[in-house]
Scaffold this motif. Structure first.
Motif, PDB file in Angstrom:
ATOM      1  N   ALA A 122       0.222  32.555  -7.206  1.00  0.00           N
ATOM      2  CA  ALA A 122       1.314  33.510  -7.387  1.00  0.00           C
ATOM      3  C   ALA A 122       2.027  33.371  -8.719  1.00  0.00           C
ATOM      4  O   ALA A 122       2.830  34.235  -9.082  1.00  0.00           O
ATOM      5  N   ILE A 123       1.760  32.283  -9.470  1.00  0.00           N
ATOM      6  CA  ILE A 123       2.463  32.062 -10.734  1.00  0.00           C
ATOM      7  C   ILE A 123       1.463  31.707 -11.829  1.00  0.00           C
ATOM      8  O   ILE A 123       0.365  31.207 -11.564  1.00  0.00           O
ATOM      9  N   GLU A 124       1.873  31.969 -13.073  1.00  0.00           N
ATOM     10  CA  GLU A 124       1.061  31.619 -14.232  1.00  0.00           C
ATOM     11  C   GLU A 124       1.119  30.107 -14.449  1.00  0.00           C
ATOM     12  O   GLU A 124       2.203  29.534 -14.636  1.00  0.00           O
ATOM     13  N   LEU A 125      -0.022  29.446 -14.414  1.00  0.00           N
ATOM     14  CA  LEU A 125      -0.056  27.980 -14.461  1.00  0.00           C
ATOM     15  C   LEU A 125       0.327  27.418 -15.822  1.00  0.00           C
ATOM     16  O   LEU A 125       0.759  26.273 -15.920  1.00  0.00           O
ATOM     17  N   GLY A 126       0.167  28.191 -16.864  1.00  0.00           N
ATOM     18  CA  GLY A 126       0.473  27.685 -18.198  1.00  0.00           C
ATOM     19  C   GLY A 126       1.917  27.858 -18.622  1.00  0.00           C
ATOM     20  O   GLY A 126       2.273  27.516 -19.753  1.00  0.00           O
ATOM     21  N   GLU A 127       2.768  28.376 -17.716  1.00  0.00           N
ATOM     22  CA  GLU A 127       4.148  28.662 -18.095  1.00  0.00           C
ATOM     23  C   GLU A 127       5.155  28.032 -17.133  1.00  0.00           C
ATOM     24  O   GLU A 127       6.233  28.569 -16.902  1.00  0.00           O
ATOM     25  N   VAL A 130       9.350  29.878 -13.867  1.00  0.00           N
ATOM     26  CA  VAL A 130       7.965  30.319 -13.662  1.00  0.00           C
ATOM     27  C   VAL A 130       7.839  31.805 -13.948  1.00  0.00           C
ATOM     28  O   VAL A 130       8.832  32.546 -13.939  1.00  0.00           O
ATOM     29  N   ARG A 131       6.607  32.246 -14.175  1.00  0.00           N
ATOM     30  CA  ARG A 131       6.314  33.665 -14.323  1.00  0.00           C
ATOM     31  C   ARG A 131       5.364  34.085 -13.208  1.00  0.00           C
ATOM     32  O   ARG A 131       4.345  33.431 -12.965  1.00  0.00           O
ATOM     33  N   GLY A 132       5.700  35.157 -12.531  1.00  0.00           N
ATOM     34  CA  GLY A 132       4.843  35.675 -11.485  1.00  0.00           C
ATOM     35  C   GLY A 132       3.504  36.146 -12.038  1.00  0.00           C
ATOM     36  O   GLY A 132       3.420  36.670 -13.150  1.00  0.00           O
ATOM     37  N   ARG A 133       2.464  35.950 -11.253  1.00  0.00           N
ATOM     38  CA  ARG A 133       1.114  36.330 -11.665  1.00  0.00           C
ATOM     39  C   ARG A 133       0.727  37.650 -11.017  1.00  0.00           C
ATOM     40  O   ARG A 133       0.992  37.891  -9.843  1.00  0.00           O
ATOM     41  N   ARG A 134       0.099  38.528 -11.803  1.00  0.00           N
ATOM     42  CA  ARG A 134      -0.394  39.816 -11.311  1.00  0.00           C
ATOM     43  C   ARG A 134       0.700  40.614 -10.599  1.00  0.00           C
ATOM     44  O   ARG A 134       0.526  41.098  -9.483  1.00  0.00           O
ATOM     45  N   GLY A 135       1.835  40.682 -11.248  1.00  0.00           N
ATOM     46  CA  GLY A 135       2.912  41.526 -10.743  1.00  0.00           C
ATOM     47  C   GLY A 135       3.774  40.913  -9.658  1.00  0.00           C
ATOM     48  O   GLY A 135       4.655  41.592  -9.104  1.00  0.00           O
ATOM     49  N   VAL A 186      15.611  30.664  -4.790  1.00  0.00           N
ATOM     50  CA  VAL A 186      14.867  31.467  -5.767  1.00  0.00           C
ATOM     51  C   VAL A 186      15.779  32.589  -6.254  1.00  0.00           C
ATOM     52  O   VAL A 186      16.421  33.275  -5.443  1.00  0.00           O
ATOM     53  N   ALA A 187      15.843  32.772  -7.561  1.00  0.00           N
ATOM     54  CA  ALA A 187      16.650  33.839  -8.148  1.00  0.00           C
ATOM     55  C   ALA A 187      15.847  34.539  -9.239  1.00  0.00           C
ATOM     56  O   ALA A 187      14.899  33.977  -9.803  1.00  0.00           O
ATOM     57  N   SER A 188      16.228  35.760  -9.539  1.00  0.00           N
ATOM     58  CA  SER A 188      15.568  36.521 -10.601  1.00  0.00           C
ATOM     59  C   SER A 188      16.081  36.083 -11.965  1.00  0.00           C
ATOM     60  O   SER A 188      17.288  35.855 -12.143  1.00  0.00           O
ATOM     61  N   ASP A 189      15.172  35.972 -12.915  1.00  0.00           N
ATOM     62  CA  ASP A 189      15.566  35.789 -14.302  1.00  0.00           C
ATOM     63  C   ASP A 189      15.866  37.172 -14.882  1.00  0.00           C
ATOM     64  O   ASP A 189      15.404  38.192 -14.359  1.00  0.00           O
ATOM     65  N   ARG A 190      16.634  37.233 -15.969  1.00  0.00           N
ATOM     66  CA  ARG A 190      16.882  38.532 -16.607  1.00  0.00           C
ATOM     67  C   ARG A 190      15.654  39.044 -17.349  1.00  0.00           C
ATOM     68  O   ARG A 190      15.570  40.218 -17.685  1.00  0.00           O
ATOM     69  N   ILE A 191      14.670  38.114 -17.594  1.00  0.00           N
ATOM     70  CA  ILE A 191      13.419  38.502 -18.230  1.00  0.00           C
ATOM     71  C   ILE A 191      12.464  38.989 -17.148  1.00  0.00           C
ATOM     72  O   ILE A 191      12.196  38.278 -16.175  1.00  0.00           O
ATOM     73  N   ALA A 192      11.980  40.171 -17.274  1.00  0.00           N
ATOM     74  CA  ALA A 192      11.113  40.763 -16.270  1.00  0.00           C
ATOM     75  C   ALA A 192       9.903  39.882 -15.990  1.00  0.00           C
ATOM     76  O   ALA A 192       9.272  39.366 -16.919  1.00  0.00           O
ATOM     77  N   GLY A 193       9.622  39.703 -14.718  1.00  0.00           N
ATOM     78  CA  GLY A 193       8.459  38.933 -14.314  1.00  0.00           C
ATOM     79  C   GLY A 193       8.702  37.453 -14.151  1.00  0.00           C
ATOM     80  O   GLY A 193       7.862  36.733 -13.609  1.00  0.00           O
ATOM     81  N   ARG A 194       9.846  36.968 -14.618  1.00  0.00           N
ATOM     82  CA  ARG A 194      10.137  35.543 -14.524  1.00  0.00           C
ATOM     83  C   ARG A 194      11.095  35.275 -13.364  1.00  0.00           C
ATOM     84  O   ARG A 194      11.946  36.100 -13.029  1.00  0.00           O
ATOM     85  N   ALA A 195      10.958  34.076 -12.780  1.00  0.00           N
ATOM     86  CA  ALA A 195      11.833  33.654 -11.687  1.00  0.00           C
ATOM     87  C   ALA A 195      12.370  32.262 -11.975  1.00  0.00           C
ATOM     88  O   ALA A 195      11.737  31.465 -12.686  1.00  0.00           O
ATOM     89  N   ILE A 196      13.530  31.976 -11.415  1.00  0.00           N
ATOM     90  CA  ILE A 196      14.130  30.647 -11.511  1.00  0.00           C
ATOM     91  C   ILE A 196      14.160  30.067 -10.096  1.00  0.00           C
ATOM     92  O   ILE A 196      14.774  30.647  -9.195  1.00  0.00           O
TER      93      ILE A 196
END
Length: 352
Positions: A173-178, A254-259, A303-313
């Motif tokens: 569910a998340i990008e492993l490199g980020e 983290v950044r969500g993977r594939r939307g 879990v909360a939303s980051d202001r950067i689209a696609g990213r989560a805290i």
């Protein structure tokens, strides 16, 4: 009435050792039969920790010369420094092969003995035992722990990071490199031995990072995240020391993977831990504080939303001496000895 298991605590004069004693005293299926502390050998536990004055406990003894067979122990908790632990456990299990061990040091956490040598600066002294050791993160390795002879209790920082991240990695569910793990720990994470850098005047009214770029827990994180992903994973991890007694707070980016959205990540964690007794996922958008878990075996995750689209805290909190050490060790003991997993460790957090 069922027979009580006889247990020993090696290194009972440290913070994790005393926390084990505190919790085991109220465990209905356990008898504390052995307490060791080399520098305090010959003393009563109450002389080291006055809070134990009302309780009858074995006198502290040295490990040297112990007759492991005649002690008749069912399980030993090893709360000794790394490096010394391997030789002690090797001798113990050679002489008393029926005894189970839960090791709270780092000596058996890394399955690759070459990686251990690299991160800890010396060769592994018991590589044959390492092959039999089971990594003791219960929520991930529960089935294997039940059959284990030797359980390697996870590190406190790594427990706090793995519980929120492993399910997300397994679900791809998340990008492993980020993945970035920004973690803060209380003072007891540094142990009880006297150190100049740990003096009150050195740490109070301050806050600093340490082990930047080379903390030993990085190897443990890489190992477990790579196992969850089925490929190599290397994360960014930076620990910080906070002038408080207990607690770890991990802020994970983290950044969500594939939307996958932050809400999707929250849903994965909520489903994963819905029936877990010691992991609680807060409603979406809420975040935990260390004071919410102090003295308990709980991990809270938000879990909360980051202001950067696609990213989560993702934020997780636990008590480094309980779920990060002694409470988790008793949770492992319960599994190994066939007791109900929650027995003796259901304390609600202390607040304030």
């Amino acid at each position: 009435m069922a027979r009580q298991a006889k247990v020993g605590v090696l290194g009972a004069s440290g913070y994790t050792g005393s926390e084990l004693v505190r919790m085991l005293l109220r465990h209905p299926r356990v008898e504390i039969a052995l307490l060791t502390a080399d520098r305090r050998a010959g003393q009563e536990m109450r002389e080291v920790f006055p809070q134990f004055s009302p309780f009858e406990l074995p006198k502290l003894v040295s490990i040297e010369g112990l007759d492991w067979v005649s002690l008749g122990l069912d399980l030993v908790f090893c709360a000794l420094p790394h490096a010394t632990t391997q030789n002690v456990i090797k001798e113990l299990l050679d002489k008393a092969p029926s005894v189970k061990v839960v090791d709270l040091s780092a000596d058996f956490r890394l399955s690759d003995t070459a990686a251990y040598a690299k991160w800890y600066g010396h060769e592994h002294h018991a590589p044959e035992l390492q092959k039999a050791a089971v990594y003791g993160l219960v929520e991930v390795h529960r089935r294997a722990i039940k059959k284990a002879r030797l359980v390697a209790n996870p590190g406190c920082y790594t427990t706090c990071a793995q519980l929120p991240l492993v399910p997300l990695i397994k679900e791809k569910a998340i990008e492993l490199g980020e993945i970035v793990v920004d973690a803060k720990s209380g003072m007891t994470g540094a142990g009880r031995s006297a150190k100049e850098a740990m003096l009150f005047s050195e740490v109070s009214e301050g806050f600093h990072a340490y082990g930047v770029g080379h903390h030993r827990h990085m190897a443990e994180l890489d190992q477990e995240f790579s196992a969850a992903a089925g490929r190599e994973v290397v994360v960014t991890f930076t620990p910080h020391l906070v002038p408080m007694n207990r607690g770890i707070l991990s802020t994970i980016y983290v950044r969500g993977r594939r939307g996958r959205t932050p809400a999707d990540l929250h849903a994965i964690l909520s489903k994963t831990y819905a029936k877990e007794p010691f992991v609680h996922v807060l409603p979406f958008g809420e975040t935990p504080q260390t004071r919410h878990v102090r003295g308990s075996n709980m991990t809270f995750i938000g879990v909360a939303s980051d202001r950067i689209a696609g990213r989560a805290i993702v934020i997780s909190a636990l008590d480094n001496l309980v779920k990060g050490a002694s409470g988790q060790a008793i949770q492992n003991m319960n599994l190994v000895l066939g007791f109900p997993e929650t027995l003796g460790i259901e304390q609600v957090a202390l607040f304030p």
